[in-house]
Design an enzyme around this catalytic site. Structure first.
Site, PDB file in Angstrom:
ATOM      1  N   GLU A   1       4.183  -4.825  -8.230  1.00  0.00           N
ATOM      2  CA  GLU A   1       4.855  -5.277  -7.002  1.00  0.00           C
ATOM      3  C   GLU A   1       5.288  -6.728  -7.165  1.00  0.00           C
ATOM      4  O   GLU A   1       4.473  -7.577  -7.526  1.00  0.00           O
ATOM      5  CB  GLU A   1       3.891  -5.151  -5.824  1.00  0.00           C
ATOM      6  CG  GLU A   1       4.477  -5.617  -4.505  1.00  0.00           C
ATOM      7  CD  GLU A   1       3.400  -5.852  -3.466  1.00  0.00           C
ATOM      8  OE1 GLU A   1       3.356  -5.093  -2.499  1.00  0.00           O
ATOM      9  OE2 GLU A   1       2.587  -6.804  -3.638  1.00  0.00           O
TER      10      GLU A   1
ATOM     11  N   ARG B   1      11.250  -3.283  -0.124  1.00  0.00           N
ATOM     12  CA  ARG B   1      10.845  -3.386   1.288  1.00  0.00           C
ATOM     13  C   ARG B   1      11.250  -4.764   1.804  1.00  0.00           C
ATOM     14  O   ARG B   1      10.797  -5.778   1.293  1.00  0.00           O
ATOM     15  CB  ARG B   1       9.331  -3.183   1.417  1.00  0.00           C
ATOM     16  CG  ARG B   1       8.909  -1.749   1.109  1.00  0.00           C
ATOM     17  CD  ARG B   1       7.507  -1.465   1.618  1.00  0.00           C
ATOM     18  NE  ARG B   1       6.504  -1.943   0.703  1.00  0.00           N
ATOM     19  CZ  ARG B   1       5.963  -1.193  -0.264  1.00  0.00           C
ATOM     20  NH1 ARG B   1       6.347   0.053  -0.431  1.00  0.00           N
ATOM     21  NH2 ARG B   1       5.042  -1.689  -1.052  1.00  0.00           N
TER      22      ARG B   1
ATOM     23  N   LYS C   1      -9.010  -0.996  -0.785  1.00  0.00           N
ATOM     24  CA  LYS C   1      -7.740  -0.367  -0.415  1.00  0.00           C
ATOM     25  C   LYS C   1      -7.840   1.153  -0.583  1.00  0.00           C
ATOM     26  O   LYS C   1      -7.341   1.910   0.251  1.00  0.00           O
ATOM     27  CB  LYS C   1      -6.615  -0.930  -1.283  1.00  0.00           C
ATOM     28  CG  LYS C   1      -5.240  -0.720  -0.705  1.00  0.00           C
ATOM     29  CD  LYS C   1      -4.234  -1.626  -1.388  1.00  0.00           C
ATOM     30  CE  LYS C   1      -2.878  -1.562  -0.749  1.00  0.00           C
ATOM     31  NZ  LYS C   1      -1.978  -2.602  -1.226  1.00  0.00           N
TER      32      LYS C   1
HETATM   33  N1  LIG Z   1      -0.689 -12.964   4.349  1.00  0.00           N
HETATM   34  C1  LIG Z   1      -0.196 -11.743   4.584  1.00  0.00           C
HETATM   35  N2  LIG Z   1       0.194 -10.961   3.559  1.00  0.00           N
HETATM   36  C2  LIG Z   1       0.687  -9.744   3.848  1.00  0.00           C
HETATM   37  C3  LIG Z   1       0.794  -9.249   5.174  1.00  0.00           C
HETATM   38  N3  LIG Z   1       1.325  -8.006   5.137  1.00  0.00           N
HETATM   39  C4  LIG Z   1       1.544  -7.741   3.826  1.00  0.00           C
HETATM   40  N4  LIG Z   1       1.162  -8.770   3.042  1.00  0.00           N
HETATM   41  C5  LIG Z   1       1.250  -8.840   1.574  1.00  0.00           C
HETATM   42  O1  LIG Z   1       1.977  -7.704   1.153  1.00  0.00           O
HETATM   43  C6  LIG Z   1       1.121  -6.781   0.474  1.00  0.00           C
HETATM   44  C7  LIG Z   1       1.310  -5.387   1.026  1.00  0.00           C
HETATM   45  O2  LIG Z   1       2.634  -5.082   0.959  1.00  0.00           O
HETATM   46  P1  LIG Z   1       3.243  -3.848   1.739  1.00  0.00           P
HETATM   47  O3  LIG Z   1       4.653  -3.747   1.327  1.00  0.00           O
HETATM   48  O4  LIG Z   1       2.931  -3.986   3.199  1.00  0.00           O
HETATM   49  O5  LIG Z   1       2.408  -2.662   1.103  1.00  0.00           O
HETATM   50  P2  LIG Z   1       1.820  -1.400   1.803  1.00  0.00           P
HETATM   51  O6  LIG Z   1       1.201  -0.588   0.706  1.00  0.00           O
HETATM   52  O7  LIG Z   1       2.867  -0.786   2.673  1.00  0.00           O
HETATM   53  O8  LIG Z   1       0.716  -1.998   2.760  1.00  0.00           O
HETATM   54  P3  LIG Z   1      -0.754  -2.453   2.479  1.00  0.00           P
HETATM   55  O9  LIG Z   1      -1.565  -1.271   2.746  1.00  0.00           O
HETATM   56  O10 LIG Z   1      -0.996  -3.581   3.468  1.00  0.00           O
HETATM   57  O11 LIG Z   1      -0.844  -2.940   1.047  1.00  0.00           O
HETATM   58  C8  LIG Z   1      -0.301  -7.252   0.725  1.00  0.00           C
HETATM   59  O12 LIG Z   1      -1.087  -6.908  -0.372  1.00  0.00           O
HETATM   60  C9  LIG Z   1      -0.125  -8.750   0.918  1.00  0.00           C
HETATM   61  O13 LIG Z   1      -0.067  -9.398  -0.332  1.00  0.00           O
HETATM   62  C10 LIG Z   1       0.355 -10.109   6.257  1.00  0.00           C
HETATM   63  O14 LIG Z   1       0.403  -9.775   7.443  1.00  0.00           O
HETATM   64  N5  LIG Z   1      -0.144 -11.324   5.896  1.00  0.00           N
HETATM   65  N1  LIG Z   2       2.232  -9.796  -5.731  1.00  0.00           N
HETATM   66  C1  LIG Z   2       1.359 -10.815  -5.838  1.00  0.00           C
HETATM   67  N2  LIG Z   2       1.592 -11.820  -6.703  1.00  0.00           N
HETATM   68  C2  LIG Z   2       0.750 -12.852  -6.813  1.00  0.00           C
HETATM   69  N3  LIG Z   2      -0.399 -12.958  -6.103  1.00  0.00           N
HETATM   70  C3  LIG Z   2      -0.687 -11.989  -5.230  1.00  0.00           C
HETATM   71  C4  LIG Z   2       0.162 -10.865  -5.051  1.00  0.00           C
HETATM   72  N4  LIG Z   2      -0.379 -10.055  -4.100  1.00  0.00           N
HETATM   73  C5  LIG Z   2      -1.514 -10.653  -3.717  1.00  0.00           C
HETATM   74  N5  LIG Z   2      -1.725 -11.800  -4.384  1.00  0.00           N
HETATM   75  C6  LIG Z   2      -2.862 -12.731  -4.232  1.00  0.00           C
HETATM   76  O1  LIG Z   2      -3.965 -12.235  -4.984  1.00  0.00           O
HETATM   77  C7  LIG Z   2      -5.193 -12.541  -4.327  1.00  0.00           C
HETATM   78  C8  LIG Z   2      -6.005 -11.266  -4.181  1.00  0.00           C
HETATM   79  O2  LIG Z   2      -5.169 -10.315  -3.593  1.00  0.00           O
HETATM   80  P1  LIG Z   2      -5.586  -8.997  -2.880  1.00  0.00           P
HETATM   81  O3  LIG Z   2      -4.944  -7.901  -3.608  1.00  0.00           O
HETATM   82  O4  LIG Z   2      -7.059  -8.951  -2.666  1.00  0.00           O
HETATM   83  O5  LIG Z   2      -4.947  -9.281  -1.449  1.00  0.00           O
HETATM   84  P2  LIG Z   2      -3.815  -8.537  -0.710  1.00  0.00           P
HETATM   85  O6  LIG Z   2      -2.569  -8.677  -1.502  1.00  0.00           O
HETATM   86  O7  LIG Z   2      -3.733  -9.062   0.689  1.00  0.00           O
HETATM   87  O8  LIG Z   2      -4.334  -7.062  -0.759  1.00  0.00           O
HETATM   88  P3  LIG Z   2      -4.435  -5.881   0.285  1.00  0.00           P
HETATM   89  O9  LIG Z   2      -3.047  -5.389   0.526  1.00  0.00           O
HETATM   90  O10 LIG Z   2      -5.271  -4.901  -0.476  1.00  0.00           O
HETATM   91  O11 LIG Z   2      -5.104  -6.431   1.499  1.00  0.00           O
HETATM   92  C9  LIG Z   2      -4.798 -13.174  -2.994  1.00  0.00           C
HETATM   93  O12 LIG Z   2      -4.919 -14.562  -3.134  1.00  0.00           O
HETATM   94  C10 LIG Z   2      -3.351 -12.779  -2.799  1.00  0.00           C
HETATM   95  O13 LIG Z   2      -2.630 -13.763  -2.070  1.00  0.00           O
END
Ligand SMILES: Nc1nc2c(ncn2[C@@H]2O[C@H](COP(=O)(O)OP(=O)(O)OP(=O)(O)O)[C@@H](O)[C@H]2O)c(=O)[nH]1
Ligand SMILES: Nc1ncnc2c1ncn2[C@@H]1O[C@H](COP(=O)(O)OP(=O)(O)OP(=O)(O)O)[C@@H](O)[C@H]1O
Length: 206
Positions: free
Chosen positions: A138, A104, A54
């Protein structure tokens, strides 16, 4: 720079504490015999590789990880019904053990992928032997159906490394809508059952 263990220690502490606190809310509803808007709670500390990915994707310098990445400490609260989500958010807004820094709403404003959830970013004070340390965490609040979709989409995304073929993207979006329709239908069924129960008990009383 401090070691990863030292850097992550307050986040681990925060996730453990918040899991106990948020699971405690469910227990309180159960004890009072009322419908709990919280079905279950999970939490995790973001894996180091994921923090680094990230940081490199968003051009975040190593000394800004704690302020620029909001989900190093992550909690997830699953609800049975869409309406429960607002109730959970209200409960979070009313607490005085952390401060909400951002909300959000990806339910009324779903993501392009079809993703739906309500995200609350908090500033949480961790008590350490060197004094108080404020960290960001978060909290994702979603229904069981939203969680079903997001969990599977996340694991498929991992396999495709974030780039789905167009037809798969479209089908995933449709699947997200199907999950949302399922949520709406379950809410409707609940309302109808509650109305029937009210009518039944009114008849019994008269
Ligand atoms: N499965 C899934 N999870 C998502 C998706 N978009 C957001 N998330 C979840 O929401 C988190 C990001 O939340 P956001 O509020 O979009 O945060 P952000 O900093 O604006 O965006 P990111 O750079 O994607 O982390 C990710 O780490 C995921 O856990 C999606 O399209 N699919
Ligand atoms: N807020 C949360 N609470 C519990 N589990 C979470 C949360 N956010 C992500 N996870 C889970 O933790 C594992 C590792 O999360 P990781 O941070 O690599 O993914 P992500 O949330 O999609 O991150 P990114 O936004 O960096 O792509 C995944 O199985 C994801 O579903």
């Amino acid at each position: 720079m401090e070691s990863w263990d030292d850097f992550l220690a307050p986040y681990t502490q925060a996730v453990e504490e918040l899991k106990v606190k948020l699971k405690g809310l469910r227990k309180q509803f159960e004890r009072e015999n009322i419908h709990s808007p919280i079905e279950f709670v999970t939490g995790r500390v973001k894996p180091i590789v994921s923090i680094l990915d990230k940081a490199s994707l968003k051009d975040i310098p190593i000394d800004k990880l704690g302020t620029e990445i909001q989900d190093i400490a992550g909690l997830r609260m699953m609800c049975q019904f869409v309406d429960d989500i607002e109730q959970v958010v209200e409960l979070l807004r009313g607490r005085n053990d952390f401060e909400i820094v951002e909300e959000r709403n990806y339910i009324s404003h779903k993501k392009a992928s079809g993703y739906r959830s309500y995200h609350v970013v908090i500033r949480y004070p961790v008590q350490t032997i060197h004094g108080e340390k404020n960290i960001l965490a978060e909290i994702q609040i979603r229904t069981l159906a939203m969680n079903f979709w997001a969990t599977i989409e996340h694991s498929l995304n991992y396999k495709y490394k974030g780039i789905f073929p167009e037809d798969i993207q479209l089908r995933l979006k449709r699947a997200a809508e199907a999950a949302f329709l399922l949520d709406a239908e379950m809410s409707q069924i609940r309302t109808e059952i509650q109305e029937a129960q009210r009518l039944f008990s009114r008849k019994k009383d008269s």
